[in-house]
Design a protein around this motif. Sequence first.
Motif, PDB file in Angstrom:
ATOM      1  N   PHE A   9       0.996 -13.006 -10.969  1.00 55.00           N
ATOM      2  CA  PHE A   9       0.036 -13.700 -11.825  1.00 55.00           C
ATOM      3  C   PHE A   9      -1.396 -13.442 -11.360  1.00 55.00           C
ATOM      4  N   ASP A  10      -2.315 -13.435 -12.321  1.00 51.35           N
ATOM      5  CA  ASP A  10      -3.764 -13.399 -12.042  1.00 51.35           C
ATOM      6  C   ASP A  10      -4.174 -12.269 -11.101  1.00 51.35           C
ATOM      7  N   VAL A  11      -3.701 -11.072 -11.412  1.00 51.35           N
ATOM      8  CA  VAL A  11      -4.022  -9.903 -10.591  1.00 51.35           C
ATOM      9  C   VAL A  11      -5.429  -9.416 -10.959  1.00 51.35           C
ATOM     10  N   ASN A  12      -6.217  -9.146  -9.949  1.00 54.04           N
ATOM     11  CA  ASN A  12      -7.603  -8.762 -10.152  1.00 54.04           C
ATOM     12  C   ASN A  12      -7.736  -7.236 -10.221  1.00 54.04           C
ATOM     13  N   VAL A  13      -7.591  -6.694 -11.424  1.00 56.12           N
ATOM     14  CA  VAL A  13      -7.775  -5.260 -11.665  1.00 56.12           C
ATOM     15  C   VAL A  13      -8.717  -5.102 -12.860  1.00 56.12           C
ATOM     16  N   ASN A  14      -9.442  -3.991 -12.880  1.00 56.72           N
ATOM     17  CA  ASN A  14     -10.435  -3.769 -13.937  1.00 56.72           C
ATOM     18  C   ASN A  14     -10.073  -2.653 -14.904  1.00 56.72           C
ATOM     19  N   THR A  15      -9.198  -1.733 -14.456  1.00 60.02           N
ATOM     20  CA  THR A  15      -8.890  -0.553 -15.273  1.00 60.02           C
ATOM     21  C   THR A  15      -7.382  -0.317 -15.329  1.00 60.02           C
ATOM     22  N   LYS A  16      -7.000   0.534 -16.243  1.00 55.94           N
ATOM     23  CA  LYS A  16      -5.597   0.926 -16.355  1.00 55.94           C
ATOM     24  C   LYS A  16      -5.121   1.550 -15.042  1.00 55.94           C
ATOM     25  N   THR A  17      -5.933   2.412 -14.470  1.00 55.99           N
ATOM     26  CA  THR A  17      -5.556   3.070 -13.212  1.00 55.99           C
ATOM     27  C   THR A  17      -5.358   2.048 -12.101  1.00 55.99           C
ATOM     28  N   GLU A  18      -6.279   1.091 -11.982  1.00 57.68           N
ATOM     29  CA  GLU A  18      -6.131   0.058 -10.956  1.00 57.68           C
ATOM     30  C   GLU A  18      -4.851  -0.757 -11.169  1.00 57.68           C
ATOM     31  N   ALA A  19      -4.543  -1.052 -12.414  1.00 61.70           N
ATOM     32  CA  ALA A  19      -3.330  -1.816 -12.723  1.00 61.70           C
ATOM     33  C   ALA A  19      -2.082  -1.027 -12.310  1.00 61.70           C
ATOM     34  N   LEU A  20      -2.069   0.262 -12.633  1.00 60.95           N
ATOM     35  CA  LEU A  20      -0.912   1.092 -12.289  1.00 60.95           C
ATOM     36  C   LEU A  20      -0.828   1.329 -10.781  1.00 60.95           C
ATOM     37  N   GLU A  21      -1.980   1.392 -10.112  1.00 60.15           N
ATOM     38  CA  GLU A  21      -1.983   1.489  -8.641  1.00 60.15           C
ATOM     39  C   GLU A  21      -1.386   0.221  -8.037  1.00 60.15           C
ATOM     40  N   PHE A  22      -1.778  -0.940  -8.569  1.00 55.53           N
ATOM     41  CA  PHE A  22      -1.243  -2.213  -8.075  1.00 55.53           C
ATOM     42  C   PHE A  22       0.278  -2.243  -8.257  1.00 55.53           C
ATOM     43  N   ILE A  23       0.742  -1.855  -9.437  1.00 59.26           N
ATOM     44  CA  ILE A  23       2.185  -1.860  -9.722  1.00 59.26           C
ATOM     45  C   ILE A  23       2.925  -0.907  -8.774  1.00 59.26           C
ATOM     46  N   SER A  24       2.366   0.270  -8.562  1.00 55.34           N
ATOM     47  CA  SER A  24       3.004   1.259  -7.675  1.00 55.34           C
ATOM     48  C   SER A  24       3.047   0.753  -6.234  1.00 55.34           C
ATOM     49  N   GLU A  25       1.986   0.088  -5.809  1.00 51.17           N
ATOM     50  CA  GLU A  25       1.925  -0.495  -4.459  1.00 51.17           C
ATOM     51  C   GLU A  25       2.995  -1.584  -4.300  1.00 51.17           C
ATOM     52  N   GLN A  26       3.100  -2.450  -5.307  1.00 52.81           N
ATOM     53  CA  GLN A  26       4.112  -3.519  -5.249  1.00 52.81           C
ATOM     54  C   GLN A  26       5.521  -2.923  -5.287  1.00 52.81           C
ATOM     55  N   ALA A  27       5.707  -1.884  -6.072  1.00 51.78           N
ATOM     56  CA  ALA A  27       7.018  -1.226  -6.146  1.00 51.78           C
ATOM     57  C   ALA A  27       7.437  -0.705  -4.776  1.00 51.78           C
ATOM     58  N   LEU A  28       6.466  -0.170  -4.027  1.00 53.69           N
ATOM     59  CA  LEU A  28       6.756   0.304  -2.672  1.00 53.69           C
ATOM     60  C   LEU A  28       7.144  -0.877  -1.776  1.00 53.69           C
ATOM     61  N   LYS A  29       6.364  -1.947  -1.813  1.00 51.46           N
ATOM     62  CA  LYS A  29       6.643  -3.136  -0.994  1.00 51.46           C
ATOM     63  C   LYS A  29       8.000  -3.757  -1.334  1.00 51.46           C
ATOM     64  N   LEU A  30       8.384  -3.677  -2.610  1.00 51.97           N
ATOM     65  CA  LEU A  30       9.642  -4.281  -3.070  1.00 51.97           C
ATOM     66  C   LEU A  30      10.845  -3.346  -2.877  1.00 51.97           C
ATOM     67  N   GLY A  31      10.579  -2.137  -2.389  1.00 48.77           N
ATOM     68  CA  GLY A  31      11.672  -1.186  -2.174  1.00 48.77           C
ATOM     69  C   GLY A  31      12.165  -0.526  -3.450  1.00 48.77           C
ATOM     70  N   LEU A  32      11.316  -0.489  -4.484  1.00 50.60           N
ATOM     71  CA  LEU A  32      11.701   0.113  -5.762  1.00 50.60           C
ATOM     72  C   LEU A  32      11.333   1.591  -5.837  1.00 50.60           C
ATOM     73  N   THR A  33      10.488   2.034  -4.910  1.00 49.54           N
ATOM     74  CA  THR A  33      10.098   3.439  -4.856  1.00 49.54           C
ATOM     75  C   THR A  33       9.974   3.855  -3.393  1.00 49.54           C
TER      76      THR A  33
END
Length: 151
Positions: A9-33
């Motif tokens: 919730f309430d993720v602080n991103v400004n651009t599509k790229t930042e949003a996808l970077e955040f998702i990719s980072e979380q995917a790594l932390k969650l063991g999804l990638t």
Amino acid sequence: LFKEEYIFFDVNVNTKTEALEFISEQALKLGLTDNKNELLNDFMKREEEFSTGLQDGFAIPHAKSSHAKKIAIIYVSCKKQIKEWETLDDSFVTNLFALIVPKQNAGNEHLMMISKLATNLLEDKFKNTVKSSKNKSELAEYIIKTMKEDN
């Protein structure tokens, strides 16, 4: 496929790229990638083909990736509107359902997931429930239940 810990919730991103970077980072932390940069590249390649922005502030970015370890859906609500994400109704994106699919599972399964999600995102009740939710466990339960139902 979808779990409470896949909700942000309430993720602080400004651009599509930042949003996808955040998702990719979380995917790594969650063991999804096993490689956040390659997963990000796969999301970006998909966006270059055609924008995944829908309407009413929603987008469903998705990546078929050889670096994805399992099929998952990550939900992100953004603090700010992402203005550069092309949508069907020219709305600004604030809510993302990111689909991560291993290349070996890239047959019909991910198309069915996208279809199910897109169908649910046509329903006002689903959109309003997702947008207004502030409780991760209730939202996870609602989304899992709704994705299992036949529309």
